[in-house]
Write a protein that holds these residues in place. Sequence first.
Motif, PDB file in Angstrom:
ATOM      1  N   ALA A 179       1.662  23.774  15.596  1.00 14.96           N
ATOM      2  CA  ALA A 179       0.549  23.029  16.199  1.00 14.96           C
ATOM      3  C   ALA A 179       0.992  22.002  17.237  1.00 14.96           C
ATOM      4  CB  ALA A 179      -0.241  22.327  15.089  1.00 14.96           C
ATOM      5  N   GLN A 180       2.295  21.754  17.398  1.00 15.22           N
ATOM      6  CA  GLN A 180       2.749  20.711  18.317  1.00 15.22           C
ATOM      7  C   GLN A 180       2.271  20.918  19.759  1.00 15.22           C
ATOM      8  OE1 GLN A 180       4.263  17.772  17.597  1.00 15.22           O
ATOM      9  NE2 GLN A 180       3.812  17.355  19.759  1.00 15.22           N
ATOM     10  N   PRO A 181       2.319  22.162  20.301  1.00 10.39           N
ATOM     11  CA  PRO A 181       1.828  22.344  21.677  1.00 10.39           C
ATOM     12  C   PRO A 181       0.354  21.973  21.846  1.00 10.39           C
ATOM     13  CG  PRO A 181       3.157  24.222  20.998  1.00 10.39           C
ATOM     14  CD  PRO A 181       2.922  23.402  19.771  1.00 10.39           C
ATOM     15  N   ILE A 182      -0.433  22.117  20.784  1.00  8.92           N
ATOM     16  CA  ILE A 182      -1.849  21.748  20.852  1.00  8.92           C
ATOM     17  C   ILE A 182      -1.974  20.236  21.006  1.00  8.92           C
ATOM     18  CG2 ILE A 182      -4.069  21.825  19.637  1.00  8.92           C
ATOM     19  CD1 ILE A 182      -2.938  24.269  18.093  1.00  8.92           C
ATOM     20  N   THR A 183      -1.189  19.513  20.231  1.00 14.86           N
ATOM     21  CA  THR A 183      -1.185  18.051  20.319  1.00 14.86           C
ATOM     22  C   THR A 183      -0.756  17.592  21.712  1.00 14.86           C
ATOM     23  OG1 THR A 183      -0.661  17.881  17.954  1.00 14.86           O
ATOM     24  CG2 THR A 183      -0.232  15.939  19.318  1.00 14.86           C
ATOM     25  N   ASP A 184       0.253  18.255  22.275  1.00 13.95           N
ATOM     26  CA  ASP A 184       0.703  17.904  23.621  1.00 13.95           C
ATOM     27  C   ASP A 184      -0.423  18.080  24.638  1.00 13.95           C
ATOM     28  OD1 ASP A 184       3.215  17.345  22.633  1.00 13.95           O
ATOM     29  OD2 ASP A 184       4.058  19.300  23.184  1.00 13.95           O
ATOM     30  N   LEU A 185      -1.138  19.205  24.554  1.00 15.52           N
ATOM     31  CA  LEU A 185      -2.243  19.448  25.482  1.00 15.52           C
ATOM     32  C   LEU A 185      -3.310  18.372  25.366  1.00 15.52           C
ATOM     33  CD1 LEU A 185      -2.787  23.322  25.224  1.00 15.52           C
ATOM     34  CD2 LEU A 185      -1.871  22.060  27.177  1.00 15.52           C
ATOM     35  N   ARG A 207      -7.601  25.060  23.660  1.00 15.67           N
ATOM     36  CA  ARG A 207      -7.296  23.756  24.240  1.00 15.67           C
ATOM     37  C   ARG A 207      -6.714  23.901  25.637  1.00 15.67           C
ATOM     38  NH1 ARG A 207      -9.016  22.847  20.912  1.00 15.67           N
ATOM     39  NH2 ARG A 207      -8.043  21.817  19.150  1.00 15.67           N
ATOM     40  N   LEU A 208      -6.004  24.996  25.880  1.00 14.86           N
ATOM     41  CA  LEU A 208      -5.404  25.201  27.201  1.00 14.86           C
ATOM     42  C   LEU A 208      -6.473  25.356  28.272  1.00 14.86           C
ATOM     43  CD1 LEU A 208      -3.018  25.640  29.076  1.00 14.86           C
ATOM     44  CD2 LEU A 208      -2.913  28.024  28.309  1.00 14.86           C
ATOM     45  N   SER A 209      -7.571  26.024  27.955  1.00 15.12           N
ATOM     46  CA  SER A 209      -8.634  26.170  28.955  1.00 15.12           C
ATOM     47  C   SER A 209      -9.227  24.803  29.306  1.00 15.12           C
ATOM     48  CB  SER A 209      -9.730  27.115  28.446  1.00 15.12           C
ATOM     49  OG  SER A 209     -10.331  26.610  27.271  1.00 15.12           O
ATOM     50  N   ASP A 210      -9.327  23.914  28.313  1.00 13.02           N
ATOM     51  CA  ASP A 210      -9.804  22.557  28.580  1.00 13.02           C
ATOM     52  C   ASP A 210      -8.809  21.798  29.456  1.00 13.02           C
ATOM     53  OD1 ASP A 210     -12.075  22.919  26.988  1.00 13.02           O
ATOM     54  OD2 ASP A 210     -11.031  22.269  25.181  1.00 13.02           O
ATOM     55  N   TYR A 211      -7.533  21.998  29.176  1.00 11.22           N
ATOM     56  CA  TYR A 211      -6.489  21.353  29.988  1.00 11.22           C
ATOM     57  C   TYR A 211      -6.567  21.822  31.433  1.00 11.22           C
ATOM     58  CZ  TYR A 211      -1.881  20.699  32.092  1.00 11.22           C
ATOM     59  OH  TYR A 211      -0.861  20.382  32.958  1.00 11.22           O
TER      60      TYR A 211
END
Length: 231
Positions: free
Chosen positions: A136-142, A204-208
């Motif tokens: 889940a760390q990449p999600i937190t970064d985003l 989350r990437l699409s939101d980023y």
Amino acid sequence: MASFIIKPAHLRCVAWTGRLMRELRTWKTLCSDRSYATEGDNRVPKIYTKTGDKGFSSTFTGERRPKEDHIFEALGNTDELSSAIGLAREFCLDKGHTFTDQLDKIQCILQDVGSNIATPRSSARESHIKKTKFTAQPITDLETWIDNFTKELHPLTNFILPSGGKSSAALHLARTVCRRAERSVAPIVRSGEADPDVAKFLNRLSDYLFTVARYAAMKEGNEEKIYKRPE
């Protein structure tokens, strides 16, 4: 020539991805009927294997599935997403944007997303799962990046159209590809064949990408087109 600083976190991402891809290539070599050079033969292996000529391909677990299988559909969409981000990154580099290192890291993480998708849990051994686990760390970064960009942006009061210059428009295009990748991954996650955090990351990437597209337009001083009902 444009340049950028590679941060330690990015180096770790590259190292992990490189190791994993070497393992995947080793596995493919062992499992395919590819004909490689014998000892003392210096011929370079050919890039094409011909193993997919009959419309089938292999997962990381060794399964042979039709190329239209939902696994390969999701892998193709994820690959296309990385390519779209790569194109957007080139426009952003030309404009000197400071977030291109984030795009680099995201492309590395998308390699890990693909590895997870290519390892269906129904046929995976524990060693497969350990190598391709997605955290889940990449999600937190985003989420952190999104929050930081949002602080600098004007609040949205209207629907906007993909616009705001080449950097922004390219990032919007990547966002739409991301949504398609997410749609193709969702049923795989629901069936338990991939880690749930893979779907969360793409969501989350699409939101980023939406947020950073607006940020790019703002930094370049370009106006975003506002939706207006045609008269």
